[in-house]
Scaffold this motif. Structure first.
Motif, PDB file in Angstrom:
ATOM      1  N   THR A  52     -61.347 -24.293 -19.161  1.00 51.56           N
ATOM      2  CA  THR A  52     -62.092 -23.126 -18.667  1.00 51.56           C
ATOM      3  C   THR A  52     -61.123 -22.046 -18.173  1.00 51.56           C
ATOM      4  O   THR A  52     -61.293 -20.860 -18.460  1.00 51.56           O
ATOM      5  CB  THR A  52     -63.041 -23.552 -17.525  1.00 51.56           C
TER       6      THR A  52
ATOM      7  N   PHE B   6     -59.629 -20.480 -21.191  1.00 56.19           N
ATOM      8  CA  PHE B   6     -60.668 -19.737 -21.915  1.00 56.19           C
ATOM      9  C   PHE B   6     -60.798 -18.335 -21.326  1.00 56.19           C
ATOM     10  O   PHE B   6     -61.031 -17.366 -22.038  1.00 56.19           O
ATOM     11  CB  PHE B   6     -61.981 -20.512 -21.781  1.00 56.19           C
ATOM     12  N   TYR B   7     -60.632 -18.256 -19.995  1.00 59.21           N
ATOM     13  CA  TYR B   7     -60.785 -16.973 -19.300  1.00 59.21           C
ATOM     14  C   TYR B   7     -59.447 -16.312 -18.967  1.00 59.21           C
ATOM     15  O   TYR B   7     -59.418 -15.318 -18.251  1.00 59.21           O
ATOM     16  CB  TYR B   7     -61.590 -17.174 -18.007  1.00 59.21           C
TER      17      TYR B   7
ATOM     18  N   SER C 213     -61.667 -30.124 -19.176  1.00 57.13           N
ATOM     19  CA  SER C 213     -62.685 -29.070 -19.195  1.00 57.13           C
ATOM     20  C   SER C 213     -62.370 -27.984 -18.179  1.00 57.13           C
ATOM     21  O   SER C 213     -62.541 -26.792 -18.460  1.00 57.13           O
ATOM     22  CB  SER C 213     -64.064 -29.666 -18.901  1.00 57.13           C
ATOM     23  N   LEU C 214     -61.902 -28.378 -16.983  1.00 61.60           N
ATOM     24  CA  LEU C 214     -61.591 -27.375 -15.958  1.00 61.60           C
ATOM     25  C   LEU C 214     -60.391 -26.518 -16.367  1.00 61.60           C
ATOM     26  O   LEU C 214     -60.423 -25.288 -16.250  1.00 61.60           O
ATOM     27  CB  LEU C 214     -61.295 -28.069 -14.621  1.00 61.60           C
TER      28      LEU C 214
END
Lengths: 203, 608
Positions: A43, A46-47, A39-40
C-alpha cells in the motif's frame, strides 16, 4: 504415550513431520504475517509519490536517528538468539537475562518510534490526515511498532516464566518460538528501513 | 477375518482431564472438544443459512414484479449486501468449519486438533463477529455498499454506520479464520495417525488443508483493506479519499486478492466431500486419487494469481488483463481434471442413490455449468459485456449454490449420522433434493438470459417494458422452492436427531477412519490408535482376510484437554475493542486490550 496423545499437549509434542506443533504453528502464522505486512508495505509503495500535499518523505526522514534505532533492533535479534541458545543448553538465568535484554532493546526501539512520530507530527506537520504519505507511513510503521510492542510484552512474560522456574530446558521450545516471532518482526523492519527510508536518498 | 464389530467390543479405555469436566451449558461455553466446537459451528452456520435465505426471499419478493415498492432502494441494498456477506462468511464457511472441526481429527486418527483452546477461540471470535455484524440491523441500519464494499462508496461521506459494523465484524471473522487456518495446518500436517502418510489422507482432508493455507494467506490482504477503511472512517486517514489522490483500485486489489482465493475456500471442501461420497456409493476407489489431490492443490495455488479478472472493467491495462485472462483460463484445467475423475469413478460402478449421493452426483453438472460460464468470463472482451449483469449472478450462484452448497448438503446427509448416531429420513431427504434442485435451476438458469438481455445487478426495481418480467417471476418462485426445501432439511435434521433410526458405526460401508469408531464417537475419538496402511484403511480392515486388528490401548488412561473459559474471555475482549472503535470509546479499547494481555497470561499459565 502414542504419537498424537503426546502431540495434543498444546503443541509440546513432535508430530508426524518431526517438528513440534508450536513451531509449525508459528511458521504458518509468520507466513500469514508476510501477507499482512506485504499488503501494508505494498500500500505504501502503491501510493509512493502520489501525495497531493507535503511534507514528503525526504523532508521528514532523519536517517541518522533511525539508523540508531535500527541498529538497536538488529542487536536485539542477536541477544534473542543468545537467549534461545542459552535455554537449549539449560542455562536458565543466562537465558532470562538475554530475553529481558531483548525486550529492553525492543522497548527502546518503540521509544524511538514514539519520539519519531511525535517529531513528525509537531515539527514537520505530518499527520495521519495530511496526505497519502502520512496515512500509509503511519499505518505501516505503526502496525510494525504494535508488533514490536506485542513482542516486548511476550518476551517480558517469557522472561518472567523462566525467572519463576516454569520454563526449563525441556520447554526451550517456548523461548525458541518467541524468538522466531522476534526475528520476523526484525526482518520486517529491515525491509521497511531499506526500502522506505534508505531508498528515498538513493538517487 | 476382522470385522468392525470387533473394535466396538474392545474394552473401552478411560480418559482423564486436568480439571473435572463441566456439564450442561457451562460445558458448551467452555468446551475445547473439536466435536462440540464442530457442532457449535454447524448450528451457527445452519442458523445463518436460514437468515441469508430469508434476506434473499425478501429481495426476491421485491423483484418478482416490475415497479414494485415492497422494499425501498435503501432496504434492498442492505438486504443484498447482508445476503452475500451472510452466505459467504456466516453460512457456508461455518458449515465448512463444522465439517473440518468434527471430521478432520477423526479422518486422520487424532484425538483432537493441535491447539484445542485456539480452536474454541476461533469459534467464539467468529460468533461474536457475526453477531456484531448483524446487530447493525438494530443500530442505524445494515451495511448497504455491496458485499465487496468498493471504495469510495464505503467512505463516511457516502455510507452510514452500517459500514462500521461491517468492517469491524469482518475484521473479527478475519482473525477467526486466520487462527483456525494455522491450527488446522498444524493439525493435518502433524497429528496424523501412524501410517497415515500425506498421500493416504482422504481427499476431503487434502482439500481442507489447501483451504487452510488459502485462509491463512488470503485473509491478511482483506484485513489490511478493512484496517485502512476503518482508519479512513475513524481516524481521518485518506487511503480511499479521491480528493486527496487516493485510488479506489487499492481496495479492489486488496479485496480481490482475498476474494478470489475465498471462492476456492468455499468450493474446494465440497469437491472433497463429493470425492469422498462417490467411491462409497459406486463401490469402487476414487478414479485417479492422486490426480484429484494434485488438481485441488493446483487450484488453490493458482487461486492467488487470478484476482484481476474481477477488475477487467477497471482499466488495468492490456498486459495485466492478458495475464489475468490466461491464469483464469488455466484454472479451468485442474478443475476439468477433477470432473473427469468423478465421471471416471462413476463409470462402471455399482451405483446406489441415497440422498447424499443424489446431491454429490448433481454437484457435478451444476458446478460444471457455473464453471463453464466462469471460463467465459476469463476473456476480457466477453467479460466487459457481462460485467455487472445478471449473467454474473447466474454464474456464481451455479458455483456457490449448485456447487458449494449442494456439496455441503451431500456432506450433511453423509456425515450427520456420525454426529447424531441417527440416520436422516431418506424420504424427506429426497424431497429436499428434488425441490431444491428444481428451485435452484428455476432461479438461476433464467438469470443467464436476464443478464444477456441487459438486466444489471443490484437494481431494486425495473420497468415493466424491459422484457425481464417472466424470468424475474420464475426466479422468485425458485427461491420459494429452495427455501421450502431447506426447511424440509432442517425438519429432517431435528426429527432424525430425536427419533431417527440408529446409524451404527458405519452405515454406508465406507472406507475411511471416521467410520471405524462409534457414532457419536467417544470424547477421545478412538479406543485404540488406528494404524493406516492404505488410502482406504477401513476397507482393508473389513475386506482383507486375516488382517490384524491393532492392539487397543487399554492399559493407559488417555489425557484429554480440560474445559477452559480463556478462549471466550479473549474473544469478548476483541469484541469490546471493536465496540470501542464503533462508538469512539477509547478507554474501552484500552481496557479491552489490557484484558487480552491478562487473558493471554492466564491462557499460557493454565495447566493443560
Amino acid at each position: 504415550m502414542s504419537v498424537h496423545a503426546e502431540a495434543i499437549e498444546e503443541g509440546h509434542g513432535t508430530g508426524s513431520l518431526g517438528v513440534p506443533n508450536l513451531k509449525l504453528a508459528m511458521w504458518a502464522f509468520l507466513g500469514s504475517e508476510c501477507m499482512f505486512f506485504g499488503s501494508l508495505i505494498g500500500t505504501y509503495f502503491f501510493y509512493h509519490d502520489h501525495s497531493l500535499a507535503g511534507p514528503l518523505p525526504k523532508d521528514v526522514f532523519s536517517i541518522g536517528i533511525t539508523s540508531i534505532s535500527t541498529f538497536l533492533l538488529l542487536m536485539s535479534s542477536l541477544t534473542m538468539a543468545l537467549g534461545v541458545d542459552a535455554m537449549r543448553r539449560g542455562k536458565a538465568l543466562r537465558s532470562r537475562n538475554f530475553v529481558w535484554g531483548t525486550a529492553l532493546l525492543g522497548l527502546t526501539f518503540v521509544g524511538f518510534q514514539v519520539f519519531e512520530f511525535h517529531h513528525f507530527v509537531t515539527e514537520k506537520g505530518l499527520t495521519l490526515a495530511t496526505s497519502l504519505f502520512g496515512s500509509s507511513f503511519y499505518v505501516m510503521t505503526g502496525f510494525h511498532g504494535a508488533h514490536v510492542t506485542v513482542g516486548v510484552i511476550w518476551l517480558s512474560i517469557v522472561g518472567w516464566m523462566i525467572h519463576k522456574g516454569h520454563f526449563g530446558q525441556e520447554k526451550a521450545i517456548n523461548v525458541e518460538v518467541s524468538g522466531l516471532y522476534w526475528h520476523f518482526v526484525d526482518i520486517v523492519w529491515i525491509v521497511i528501513f531499506t526500502f522506505v527510508y534508505l531508498l528515498e536518498f538513493a538517487k | 477375518m476382522a470385522s468392525i464389530a470387533d473394535f466396538a467390543r474392545a474394552p473401552a479405555p478411560t480418559y482423564h482431564m486436568a480439571r473435572p469436566p463441566k456439564t450442561g451449558l457451562m460445558d458448551w461455553l467452555t468446551t475445547v472438544d473439536h466435536k462440540k466446537i464442530g457442532i457449535l459451528y454447524g448450528l451457527s452456520g445452519l442458523f445463518y443459512l436460514l437468515v441469508g435465505g430469508l434476506e434473499a426471499l425478501l429481495f426476491r419478493i421485491q423483484l418478482a414484479v416490475p415497479d414494485n415498492d415492497f422494499l425501498t432502494g435503501e432496504q434492498f441494498n442492505g438486504l443484498v449486501t447482508m445476503h452475500a456477506t451472510t452466505m459467504v462468511f456466516l453460512a457456508v464457511m461455518p458449515i465448512i468449519a463444522a465439517i473440518s472441526n468434527y471430521f478432520i481429527p477423526l479422518m486422520i486418527g487424532a484425538r483432537d486438533v493441535a491447539f484445542p483452546r485456539m480452536n474454541a477461540f476461533s469459534f467464539w471470535t467468529f460468533l461474536f463477529g457475526s453477531l456484531l455484524l448483524n446487530s447493525s440491523f438494530l443500530f442505524g441500519g445494515a451495511p448497504n455498499a455491496g458485499w465487496f464494499g468498493y471504495a469510495p462508496l464505503t467512505g463516511s461521506q457516502y455510507s452510514g454506520s452500517g459500514i462500521d459494523f461491517w468492517w469491524t465484524g469482518l475484521a473479527m471473522l478475519a482473525i477467526s479464520s486466520m487462527v483456525a487456518g494455522v491450527n488446522f495446518i498444524v493439525t493435518i500436517l502433524n497429528m496424523r495417525a501412524p501410517g497415515m502418510t500425506l498421500m493416504r489422507m482422504p481427499v476431503l482432508v487434502w482439500m481442507i488443508l489447501v483451504i487452510q493455507f488459502l485462509l491463512a494467506f488470503s485473509f491478511p490482504p482483506i484485513t489490511v483493506g478493512l484496517i485502512l477503511l476503518g482508519f479512513d472512517r475513524t481516524f481521518g486517514t485518506v487511503f480511499y479519499q479521491v480528493s486527496m489522490g487516493g485510488d479506489p483500485q487499492l481496495w479492489q486489489h486488496l479485496f480481490w486478492l482475498f476474494g478470489h482465493p475465498e471462492v476456492y475456500v468455499l468450493i474446494l471442501p465440497s469437491m472433497g466431500i463429493v470425492s469422498e461420497i462417490l467411491p462409497v456409493f459406486t463401490r469402487r476407489p476414487l478414479f485417479g486419487h492422486h490426480a484429484v489431490i494434485f488438481s485441488g492443490v493446483a487450484i488453490g495455488f493458482m487461486g492467488f494469481g487470478v484476482w484481476g479478472h474481477h477488475m477487467f472493467t477497471v482499466g488495468m491495462g492490456p498486459i495485466a488483463d492478458a495475464a489475468f485472462a490466461s491464469t483464469t483460463a488455466i484454472v479451468g484445467i485442474p478443475t476439468g481434471v477433477k470432473i473427469f475423475n468423478w465421471l471416471g469413478t462413476l463409470w462402471g460402478g455399482k451405483i446406489t442413490f441415497p440422498t447424499a449421493m443424489l446431491f454429490a452426483v448433481s454437484f457435478i453438472p451444476m458446478f460444471t455449468i457455473g464453471g463453464l460460464s466462469g471460463v467465459m468470463h476469463s476473456s476480457p472482451p466477453i467479460d466487459l459485456q457481462q460485467h455487472n449483469s445478471y449473467f454474473v449472478v447466474a454464474h456464481f450462484h451455479y458455483v456457490l449454490v449448485g456447487g458449494a452448497l449442494q456439496g455441503l448438503f451431500a456432506g450433511v446427509y453423509f456425515y450427520l449420522p456420525k454426529i447424531t448416531g441417527k440416520l436422516l429420513s431418506e424420504k424427506l431427504g429426497k424431497v429436499h433434493f428434488w425441490v431444491f434442485l428444481a428451485g435452484m435451476n428455476l432461479t438461476f438458469f433464467p438469470q443467464h438470459f436476464l443478464g444477456n438481455h441487459g438486466m444489471p445487478r443490484r437494481i431494486y426495481t425495473y420497468p415493466a417494458d424491459a422484457g425481464w418480467n417472466t424470468d424475474n417471476m420464475l426466479g422468485t418462485i425458485g427461491v420459494i422452492l429452495m427455501a421450502t426445501a431447506t426447511l424440509v432439511m432442517v425438519y429432517n435434521i431435528l426429527t432424525s436427531w430425536k427419533k431417527g433410526k440408529p446409524a451404527g458405526n458405519d452405515p454406508w460401508d465406507a472406507s475411511t477412519l471416521e467410520w471405524m469408531t462409534t457414532s457419536p464417537p467417544p470424547v477421545h475419538n478412538f479406543d485404540f490408535t488406528p494404524v493406516v496402511l492404505s488410502e482406504r484403511p477401513l476397507w482393508d480392515h473389513k475386506r482383507t482376510p486375516g488382517f490384524e486388528i491393532p492392539v487397543p490401548e487399554t492399559s493407559e488412561s488417555i489425557h484429554m484437554p480440560s474445559n477452559s473459559w480463556r478462549p471466550m474471555l479473549i474473544s469478548v475482549c476483541i469484541l469490546l475493542i471493536m465496540v470501542g472503535l464503533l462508538t469512539h470509546l477509547w478507554p474501552l479499547c484500552i481496557v479491552a486490550a489490557l484484558g487480552i494481555v491478562a487473558g493471554v497470561y492466564l491462557w499460557v499459565t493454565e495447566p493443560a
